[in-house]
Motif scaffolding. Structure first.
Motif, mmCIF file in Angstrom:
data_model
loop_
_atom_site.group_PDB
_atom_site.id
_atom_site.type_symbol
_atom_site.label_atom_id
_atom_site.label_comp_id
_atom_site.label_asym_id
_atom_site.label_seq_id
_atom_site.Cartn_x
_atom_site.Cartn_y
_atom_site.Cartn_z
ATOM 1 N N GLN A 1 0.840 -1.310 0.114
ATOM 2 C CA GLN A 1 -0.008 -0.173 0.075
ATOM 3 C C GLN A 1 0.828 1.396 -0.065
ATOM 4 O OE1 GLN A 1 -3.150 -0.078 -0.337
ATOM 5 N NE2 GLN A 1 -3.661 1.958 -0.423
ATOM 6 N N LEU B 1 0.760 4.962 1.211
ATOM 7 C CA LEU B 1 0.111 5.860 1.991
ATOM 8 C C LEU B 1 0.316 7.411 1.888
ATOM 9 C CD1 LEU B 1 0.551 3.794 5.465
ATOM 10 C CD2 LEU B 1 -1.200 3.812 4.082
ATOM 11 N N PHE C 1 4.883 -0.656 2.663
ATOM 12 C CA PHE C 1 4.291 0.448 2.785
ATOM 13 C C PHE C 1 5.235 1.477 1.834
ATOM 14 C CE2 PHE C 1 2.243 -1.292 6.749
ATOM 15 C CZ PHE C 1 0.796 -1.040 6.316
ATOM 16 N N LEU D 1 9.406 -0.731 4.269
ATOM 17 C CA LEU D 1 8.789 0.641 4.625
ATOM 18 C C LEU D 1 9.603 1.871 3.852
ATOM 19 C CD1 LEU D 1 6.687 2.533 6.210
ATOM 20 C CD2 LEU D 1 8.353 2.565 8.075
#
Length: 493
Positions: free
Chosen positions: A330, A332, A358, A381
């Motif tokens: 995803q 963000l 992310f 991340l």
């Protein structure tokens, strides 16, 4: 990669003009079925047919077949371009990481990125890179494979080109809200996969490999026909919705209604609880635990998955996760807090092989009490410019320390890591120049590199431990090309 290959940042007007040069042939209409031929004619005139070097971005499908993390880049030399098929036969010269692939490959031109430096000085690499960029942009963002089934026919460019290029730029300049842009991306990707399935199923029908002409009601034929029907039922609504987004007037109306609905959500909810399944008693216990961490009077809505929770949340919301495994990759782009509830941290795992689990862009994100798994992703991340992330009591792990990075902080990004555990990673935390990272009371174990910091990054470490990191607990790379390995004492130098 940006220093190695050509990067093009073109305006809307430039893109339209380039595509019109390829696809508009005076008064003669170019049908959808003729678009690929127009590209073949163009590239045959403007790109080098052989001898140039490039980075090949291996497709997700091939990465999955080779059981390697997507994306992966390979340094290749083009032996021959097949202009009709828009592919190239390449010779693999160098590979990224320790992977094994056949030395000669037929690859789509769209997956090749010509390098700025070439062995052959007579190669016109600028033209080659520019026209391959045009081809890649067109087929990645503008062309839809179902265009060839357009019942009305007519000139493809006059019907689709300007509207689709405008949609792309509005999705990237903020005119189309982030959530809607994500939805368009996902719908288009899903529609492409379904269209491929449809073509395969219809191809089997036409070849007679499934249906027997004398017995079209056989169990095998019925099953095949039912699958084709299901694909049509899923594909047609997606295409219709994408066509509505392409229409400027309809898009304006959709955005207006979307913003109104988002404002209503913002007024009526402050938290999203994610409950996948379980007994009534477990659900009651979960809600009781949620109540303890939320302010009194907080309004909540429920979601059945982390992905649907992110899609339904608005900026500033908190998402509460119950134990279990949650799958997603995803981006963000608005402020969120994701909190694991319960004594056992919920696990967040990649839904598919990707460059990230992310990716935080222009947002402030807080992650509390979650377990992030690095399998199937290049990094867990990614934190970009103008983004801030705070991780508290989180765990980031991987099974294979030869691959996968934990947190990658790009220039302009900032991260606070407090009470977290990292293990089994190639690089646990990577701090690029211009990034800001603060690590407190966190532990690094069984990694190749604990922390990799580049000169001009701002790094603070206090408390915690580094155990069994095979290359270095802290690795500092300096502008002059030298580096320092060792402990925390080097941060003061």
């Amino acid at each position: 990669m940006a220093d190695t290959v050509f990067i093009f940042n073109k305006t809307l007007e430039q893109r339209i003009e380039e595509f019109e040069d390829v696809l508009c042939s005076g008064d003669v209409p170019v049908l959808a079925s003729e678009v690929a031929d127009q590209w073949s004619f163009c590239l045959e005139n403007f790109i080098e047919p052989t001898g140039w070097q490039a980075l090949w971005k291996i497709s997700r499908q091939i990465c999955e077949e080779l059981n390697i993390t997507f994306p992966k880049f390979v340094f290749v030399k083009v032996l021959r371009v097949d202009f009709r098929e828009l592919t190239a036969l390449v010779d693999v010269e160098r590979v990224q990481d320790d992977i094994t692939i056949p030395l000669k490959q037929d690859v789509p031109l769209t997956q090749l990125y010509p390098t700025k430096i070439q062995e052959e000085v007579h190669i016109n690499v600028d033209y080659t890179a520019n026209f391959i960029d045009q081809l890649r942009f067109f087929y990645n963002h503008i062309w839809c494979p179902w265009d060839v089934e357009d019942a009305e026919g007519g000139d493809w460019a006059s019907k689709f080109l300007v509207n689709r290029v405008q949609l792309y730029f509005e999705m990237n300049d903020g005119t189309v809200p982030t959530k809607l842009a994500d939805k368009i991306h996902k719908n288009k990707e899903q529609a492409r996969k379904l269209f491929e399935q449809k073509q395969e199923l219809e191809g089997n029908l036409s070849k007679g490999t499934v249906l027997d002409a004398e017995d079209i009601s056989s169990p095998v034929a019925e099953e095949h026909t039912y699958k084709l029907m299901q694909v049509h039922l899923q594909l047609n609504p997606l295409i219709t919705e994408l066509q509505l987004f392409e229409n400027p007037a309809m898009r304006k109306l959709i955005i207006k209604r979307f913003n109104e609905e988002e404002e209503m959500k913002r007024q009526n909810s402050n938290a999203v609880v994610v409950w996948q399944s379980g007994s009534v008693d477990s659900y009651i216990d979960f809600l009781s635990s949620c109540k303890q961490v939320l302010d009194e009077g907080t309004s909540i809505v429920s979601a059945s998955s982390l992905l649907s929770a992110i899609e339904s949340a608005v900026s500033g919301n908190t998402i509460l996760l119950f134990k279990g495994i949650h799958y997603l990759n995803q981006i963000l782009e608005y402020n969120l807090t994701i909190t694991g509830i319960g004594s056992k941290s919920p696990e967040i795992v990649a839904k598919e092989s990707n460059s990230f689990l992310f990716s935080v862009r222009n947002a402030s994100i807080k992650l509390w009490n979650v377990h992030l798994y690095a399998g199937n992703v290049a990094s867990v991340l990614q934190v970009s410019n103008n983004s801030a992330v705070e991780l508290i009591n989180c765990t980031i792990t991987n099974e294979d320390a030869e691959d996968g990075r934990g947190i990658v902080v790009n220039p302009g990004g900032s991260v606070i890591i407090d009470g977290c555990n990292f293990s089994g990673l190639h690089v646990a935390v990577c701090c690029y120049p211009g990034s800001r990272v603060c690590i407190k009371n966190s532990n690094f174990k069984n990694c190749v590199f604990g922390v990799e910091a580049y000169e001009s990054s701002e790094l603070q470490i206090s408390g915690g431990s580094v155990v069994n990191c095979s290359e270095a607990g802290i690795f500092i790379s300096q502008k002059n090309g030298s580096h320092v390995r060792g402990g925390i004492e080097h941060l003061q130098k």
